[in-house]
Design an enzyme around this catalytic site. Structure first.
Site, PDB file in Angstrom:
ATOM      1  N   ASP A 329       0.853  -1.189   0.000  1.00 26.21           N
ATOM      2  CA  ASP A 329       0.000   0.000   0.000  1.00 26.21           C
ATOM      3  C   ASP A 329       0.885   1.234   0.000  1.00 26.21           C
ATOM      4  O   ASP A 329       1.842   1.314   0.773  1.00 26.21           O
ATOM      5  CB  ASP A 329      -0.875  -0.015   1.267  1.00 26.21           C
ATOM      6  CG  ASP A 329      -2.085   0.875   1.180  1.00 26.21           C
ATOM      7  OD1 ASP A 329      -1.966   1.981   0.604  1.00 26.21           O
ATOM      8  OD2 ASP A 329      -3.147   0.496   1.698  1.00 26.21           O
ATOM      9  N   ARG A 331      -0.681   4.436   0.050  1.00 26.34           N
ATOM     10  CA  ARG A 331      -1.539   5.573   0.380  1.00 26.34           C
ATOM     11  C   ARG A 331      -0.968   6.377   1.541  1.00 26.34           C
ATOM     12  O   ARG A 331      -1.182   7.577   1.640  1.00 26.34           O
ATOM     13  CB  ARG A 331      -2.946   5.096   0.706  1.00 26.34           C
ATOM     14  CG  ARG A 331      -3.721   4.675  -0.520  1.00 26.34           C
ATOM     15  CD  ARG A 331      -5.043   4.076  -0.142  1.00 26.34           C
ATOM     16  NE  ARG A 331      -4.891   2.801   0.566  1.00 26.34           N
ATOM     17  CZ  ARG A 331      -5.906   2.065   0.988  1.00 26.34           C
ATOM     18  NH1 ARG A 331      -7.148   2.490   0.796  1.00 26.34           N
ATOM     19  NH2 ARG A 331      -5.700   0.913   1.603  1.00 26.34           N
TER      20      ARG A 331
END
Length: 418
Positions: A329, A331
């Protein structure tokens, strides 16, 4: 000289090693707009520039195409008449805390007012935030009305099934020392990696240490506010909120491999219901497609998951992403709470999210969270069971039973041809 070449100067102007003598000072985290100073990323009067990069975020590249093709004049200045926000936001105490907001300009919606003298004197100062009103219509809300879960009241929800909202568009404005502190790295390392990983697009990152603010060429975020925006800052008013990361396939086209749209529409329903109870609602939507890995990478991962030996099983959900992207990830929710601080939020009573990354970032920034609201099982598409079970096993919030290793192996999504 051809029409094409006449639109482009005959020499290239490099600004990497020369400061702008007429650039106004920019003091991040100052308590007032006058003390903070305007953010100026103009490519016209370069002597006024006091930031790295240019206005408009990722759309600056489209602006370049418009200029190169002759569709847009380099000298165009926006006429900001009647563009002021429909609702005034702030200022709040967080705006004067240089550590609370590092990825957006808290004064970005008010530049036409707070920097009016500078604009009148010829400075190209542009809003980085716009606030307007809208009606939002979703089939899921119409279904909630039909099933009696929601009722139109003419205020929050119209008889036609539209939710009445205030919405704000926010472009990124990064204070590099603050961003570096959030990620636990040095500012020098952050600047160098930004320079290298953008192919040397912004030399000023490594040659102009005096410029501390960067306008990155990335997408921003959109806020949907249900009820009175001023109530967001009142901790006694019940706030239902979701921070949602973009998923074009599900959010727009209804792809059933994930729960993004169901979670989003469930949050909107909860926001409407909470506002009708006398509270206020917020959905903060960030442009971080495919866990900020991008849609191409996301689709490659889908193929890898569906084609692997044994099929698309929950126990391999995160591993397939990491094999393709090198990381699960990207983000990195460290910057996400900034917009909540811009709105003056100090308490979220009901957070519609199962993500511990988001919860930890919000609470770690000093915002209190009460109840956590998960997605009901009946809203989870069958093929998205792989995602949900994998996340619950990985420690994401759930009020129910956490799947064990055997259950994860037995949770299998459909194949590519299914």
């Amino acid at each position: 000289m051809s029409a094409q070449t006449s639109r482009v100067p005959s020499h290239i102007r490099l600004t990497s090693h020369s400061g702008g003598p007429d650039a106004p000072p920019l003091v991040w985290g100052a308590p007032t707009a006058a003390e903070r100073g305007p953010v100026i990323g103009t490519t016209g009067t370069r002597a006024h520039r006091n930031v790295i990069g240019t206005h408009s975020g990722s759309y600056s590249v489209y602006r370049a195409l418009a200029v190169a093709s002759g569709a847009l004049s380099r000298e165009h200045r926006a006429d900001l008449t009647n563009t002021s926000p429909t609702d005034v936001v702030g200022p709040y105490p967080q705006w004067g805390d240089p550590a609370a907001i590092v990825s957006l300009d808290p004064w970005g919606a008010a530049v036409a007012d707070v920097f009016a003298p500078q604009i009148a004197a010829g400075a190209d100062i542009r809003p980085t935030i716009a606030v307007t009103k809208a009606h939002v219509q979703l089939p899921e809300i119409a279904e909630a009305i039909a099933k009696g879960r929601l009722r139109p009241d003419g205020r929050v929800l119209t008889d036609g099934g539209a939710a009445v909202v205030t919405k704000a568009a926010v472009e990124p404005v990064w204070h590099l020392p603050g961003v570096a502190a959030r990620f636990g790295c040095s500012e020098a390392d952050l600047r160098r990696v930004l320079f290298e990983e953008t192919g040397g697009m912004y030399p000023e990152l490594v040659t102009r240490g005096d410029l501390e603010v960067f306008l990155p060429p990335i997408g921003g975020q959109t806020l949907y506010i249900f009820g009175d925006p001023r109530a967001l800052s009142d901790p006694s008013v019940e706030l239902t909120a979701r921070v949602h990361d973009e998923c074009n396939g599900s959010d727009v086209f209804g792809s059933d491999i994930c729960t993004c749209r169901p979670y989003l529409t469930h949050a909107i329903e909860e926001c409407i219901a909470g506002t009708q109870r006398g509270g206020v609602g917020l959905v903060a939507y960030s442009r971080k497609e495919g866990r900020a890995l991008g849609e191409v990478t996301k689709f490659l991962v889908y193929n890898a998951r569906k084609r692997q030996l044994g099929g698309d099983t929950a126990d391999q959900y995160f591993a397939r992403t990491e094999c393709v992207a090198g990381v699960q990830d990207m983000r990195f929710q460290e910057l996400m709470p900034d917009v909540l601080h811009w709105l003056g939020i100090t308490r979220i009573h009901r957070l519609v999210s199962m993500s511990n990354m988001k919860y930890d970032a919000i609470t770690g920034s000093g915002i209190e969270v009460g109840e956590r609201v998960n997605i009901p099982d009946e809203l989870i598409p069958a093929d998205a069971r792989v995602e949900i079970d994998a996340k619950m096993a990985a420690g994401y919030f759930t009020p129910g039973e956490v799947p064990d290793a055997d259950a994860l192996r037995n949770t299998v999504g459909r194949g590519l041809s299914g």
